[in-house]
Design a protein around this motif. Structure first.
Motif, PDB file in Angstrom:
ATOM      1  N   ASN A 111      66.560  97.084 121.598  1.00 48.56           N
ATOM      2  CA  ASN A 111      66.846  97.732 120.201  1.00 48.56           C
ATOM      3  C   ASN A 111      67.292  96.875 119.201  1.00 48.56           C
ATOM      4  OD1 ASN A 111      66.010 100.317 121.648  1.00 48.56           O
ATOM      5  ND2 ASN A 111      67.780 100.390 122.786  1.00 48.56           N
ATOM      6  N   ALA A 112      66.820  95.890 119.039  1.00 52.62           N
ATOM      7  CA  ALA A 112      67.209  94.948 118.168  1.00 52.62           C
ATOM      8  C   ALA A 112      66.424  94.831 117.065  1.00 52.62           C
ATOM      9  CB  ALA A 112      67.452  93.462 118.857  1.00 52.62           C
ATOM     10  N   ASN A 163      61.398  93.995 114.001  1.00 48.09           N
ATOM     11  CA  ASN A 163      62.268  95.350 113.912  1.00 48.09           C
ATOM     12  C   ASN A 163      62.077  95.989 115.303  1.00 48.09           C
ATOM     13  OD1 ASN A 163      63.582  95.310 111.485  1.00 48.09           O
ATOM     14  ND2 ASN A 163      61.736  95.643 110.554  1.00 48.09           N
ATOM     15  N   ASN A 164      63.067  96.791 115.752  1.00 52.34           N
ATOM     16  CA  ASN A 164      62.928  97.364 117.074  1.00 52.34           C
ATOM     17  C   ASN A 164      62.436  96.807 118.104  1.00 52.34           C
ATOM     18  OD1 ASN A 164      63.349  99.572 118.645  1.00 52.34           O
ATOM     19  ND2 ASN A 164      61.346 100.749 117.873  1.00 52.34           N
ATOM     20  N   ALA A 165      63.028  95.532 118.665  1.00 51.62           N
ATOM     21  CA  ALA A 165      62.402  94.591 119.404  1.00 51.62           C
ATOM     22  C   ALA A 165      63.562  94.213 120.615  1.00 51.62           C
ATOM     23  CB  ALA A 165      62.152  93.250 118.548  1.00 51.62           C
ATOM     24  N   PHE A 166      62.965  93.349 121.309  1.00 48.04           N
ATOM     25  CA  PHE A 166      63.923  92.870 122.566  1.00 48.04           C
ATOM     26  C   PHE A 166      63.752  91.395 122.629  1.00 48.04           C
ATOM     27  CE2 PHE A 166      60.104  93.157 125.080  1.00 48.04           C
ATOM     28  CZ  PHE A 166      60.048  92.237 125.768  1.00 48.04           C
ATOM     29  N   LEU A 167      64.770  90.885 123.416  1.00 52.45           N
ATOM     30  CA  LEU A 167      65.050  89.560 123.584  1.00 52.45           C
ATOM     31  C   LEU A 167      65.388  89.074 125.044  1.00 52.45           C
ATOM     32  CD1 LEU A 167      65.015  86.729 121.705  1.00 52.45           C
ATOM     33  CD2 LEU A 167      67.205  87.077 121.333  1.00 52.45           C
ATOM     34  N   ILE A 178      58.385  93.477 120.889  1.00 49.33           N
ATOM     35  CA  ILE A 178      58.569  94.876 120.309  1.00 49.33           C
ATOM     36  C   ILE A 178      59.071  95.853 121.456  1.00 49.33           C
ATOM     37  CG2 ILE A 178      57.213  94.932 118.290  1.00 49.33           C
ATOM     38  CD1 ILE A 178      55.325  96.545 119.570  1.00 49.33           C
ATOM     39  N   MET A 179      59.803  96.806 121.283  1.00 49.41           N
ATOM     40  CA  MET A 179      60.620  97.515 122.352  1.00 49.41           C
ATOM     41  C   MET A 179      59.380  98.199 123.313  1.00 49.41           C
ATOM     42  SD  MET A 179      63.611  97.162 122.948  1.00 49.41           S
ATOM     43  CE  MET A 179      63.853  98.662 124.051  1.00 49.41           C
ATOM     44  N   GLU A 180      58.304  98.520 122.659  1.00 49.42           N
ATOM     45  CA  GLU A 180      57.427  99.390 123.633  1.00 49.42           C
ATOM     46  C   GLU A 180      56.763  98.502 124.753  1.00 49.42           C
ATOM     47  OE1 GLU A 180      53.196  99.405 121.366  1.00 49.42           O
ATOM     48  OE2 GLU A 180      54.766 100.475 120.190  1.00 49.42           O
ATOM     49  N   ILE A 234      69.952  90.408 114.968  1.00 52.51           N
ATOM     50  CA  ILE A 234      70.023  89.217 115.913  1.00 52.51           C
ATOM     51  C   ILE A 234      69.706  88.088 115.238  1.00 52.51           C
ATOM     52  CG2 ILE A 234      69.505  88.245 118.058  1.00 52.51           C
ATOM     53  CD1 ILE A 234      71.343  90.580 118.450  1.00 52.51           C
ATOM     54  N   ILE A 235      70.610  86.963 115.100  1.00 54.97           N
ATOM     55  CA  ILE A 235      70.331  85.853 114.247  1.00 54.97           C
ATOM     56  C   ILE A 235      70.398  84.570 115.062  1.00 54.97           C
ATOM     57  CG2 ILE A 235      70.815  86.872 112.092  1.00 54.97           C
ATOM     58  CD1 ILE A 235      73.448  85.076 112.074  1.00 54.97           C
ATOM     59  N   PRO A 236      69.739  83.441 114.612  1.00 52.15           N
ATOM     60  CA  PRO A 236      70.019  82.223 115.540  1.00 52.15           C
ATOM     61  C   PRO A 236      71.537  81.872 115.319  1.00 52.15           C
ATOM     62  CG  PRO A 236      68.670  81.780 113.730  1.00 52.15           C
ATOM     63  CD  PRO A 236      68.635  83.259 113.738  1.00 52.15           C
ATOM     64  N   GLY A 237      71.949  81.259 116.210  1.00 48.40           N
ATOM     65  CA  GLY A 237      73.335  80.718 116.032  1.00 48.40           C
ATOM     66  C   GLY A 237      73.594  79.876 115.026  1.00 48.40           C
TER      67      GLY A 237
END
Length: 392
Positions: A8-9, A19-23, A35-37, A57-60
């Motif tokens: 949910n990121a 948007n509305n994604a996962f990692l 994406i979350m789906e 969520i950003i890169p370091g």
């Protein structure tokens, strides 16, 4: 298998926001982005971070010019101190850095880089990763020494550099020096020949000399405006030379102290997104209360975020937080989060030749990611997939 799912990121990719994604972070790498789906069932996964679609969520971030934090300095030659600095940097959203030295007795520089070499090969987990060494001095100009110790400044010398380079086990990857002091650009030629980034800094070069040095292989400028000949209508100096160059990467310290914040707008208009490098130039007082501190053997008083060398009154490093620097450029330049990331992470990775594994979020790259909450503060930092910082 050490797997963490961030769900949910809103994930900031190199050129867009997903948007509305996962990692998925797996064994220190980014294993999956979608994406979350399309997210798999996670009932059996132990480490799941739910962002609730809050923030990004950003890169370091990558700080290529930092001297210390929490009362410690890379010149202390103590690998225990180094791990404490690296842990603190993770709290700022920094996942990688160049350990930066200072002008001092050669014996102290040697001790520091030997300790840094040991630390590099024995780095702890769940802290910001040391990528190499930024050698700032001793080959600088006394007229623009800033907070560097004048009595230990040396003329650029290829043999002395080679000695330090070998002692560092070839971990020195960026050198700040004054090219006008470098006879026939001998040191510059040596740096170019071994692939070490040559940076003009603490330099009193006139415009013509700076232009010649840039043409001869300078590709970097250390903390623009500070420690260099300034812009004058009859001699544009180092500042004018680097701003007119199309190939040099330019460090800036956006703390609204080291230079007027509106100058950053001028620099950005001249350089665009691809050549600016946000740094902190943080010293040991970073993360500490106001008071008296040591920097390169000099007393520095820290008050209201300003670091002033007690004897000369000149600025001496900073206590700037990297995430605060990011927010300052957001405010000053009205940059999107995608554009901000280029200045605090991707440009650094490209310049260091590490963009195949750092600087942006992509499958196969290092699992260096930061969750910024809705207020833009660092909520969590993952370094190589390990949780290195968690707010509160």
């Amino acid at each position: 298998m050490n797997s963490t799912f961030i769900i949910n990121a809103n994930i900031v990719l190199e050129n867009q926001i997903l948007n509305n994604a996962f990692l998925e972070l797996l064994d220190g790498k980014i294993a999956e982005i979608d994406i979350m789906e399309n997210c798999p069932q996670l009932a059996s996964i132990e480490n799941v971070i739910d962002c609730r679609l809050e923030g990004y969520i950003i890169p370091g971030m990558i700080d290529i010019h930092v001297h210390g934090a929490l009362g410690h300095d890379f010149m202390d030659a103590d690998h225990i101190c180094y791990s404490k600095i690296a842990k603190h940097l993770a709290s700022e959203g920094v996942t990688a850095f160049l350990a930066t030295t200072m002008t001092g007795p050669l014996s102290e520089i040697e001790a520091a880089i030997e300790a840094l070499s040991y630390y590099y090969n024995n780095q702890p987990t769940a802290v910001a990763e040391m990528l190499g060494i930024h050698l700032e001095g001793p080959f600088i100009n006394r007229a623009k020494k800033g907070a560097q110790s004048e009595e230990f400044i040396l003329k650029p010398n290829v043999q002395q550099f080679k000695y330090l380079y070998d002692k560092s086990t070839q971990l020195i990857c960026l050198v700040t020096f004054a090219p006008e002091e470098d006879n026939n650009f001998a040191l510059l030629q040596e740096l170019n020949s071994i692939g070490v980034i040559a940076s003009i800094g603490h330099s009193d070069a006139d415009y013509n000399t700076a232009i010649h040095a840039l043409k001869a292989g300078i590709t970097h400028v250390t903390h623009l405006f500070n420690g260099m000949s300034g812009l004058h209508h009859r001699d544009p100096g180092v500042v004018g030379a680097v701003l007119l160059s199309e190939d040099v990467y330019i460090e800036v310290i956006p703390d609204n102290i080291h230079f007027h914040k509106d100058l950053l707008r001028m620099v950005y208009k001249m350089t665009g997104l691809h050549r600016l490098l946000v740094i902190t130039d943080g010293m040991r007082a970073k993360g500490m209360p106001d008071g008296m501190y040591d920097l390169g053997g000099n007393e520095v008083e820290v008050i209201n975020n300003q670091c002033i060398q007690h004897k000369t009154g000149s600025l001496a490093g900073s206590v700037l937080n990297m995430n605060t620097a990011r927010k300052n450029i957001e405010e000053c330049l009205s940059l999107s989060i995608v554009e901000q990331i280029r200045l605090v992470s991707l440009n650094q990775a490209v310049h260091l030749g590490l963009d195949n594994r750092k600087g942006s979020i992509a499958v196969g790259k290092d699992a260096d990611v930061v969750w910024l909450n809705e207020e833009g503060e660092v909520e969590k930092t993952f370094c190589l997939g390990k949780l290195a910082f968690e707010k509160d």
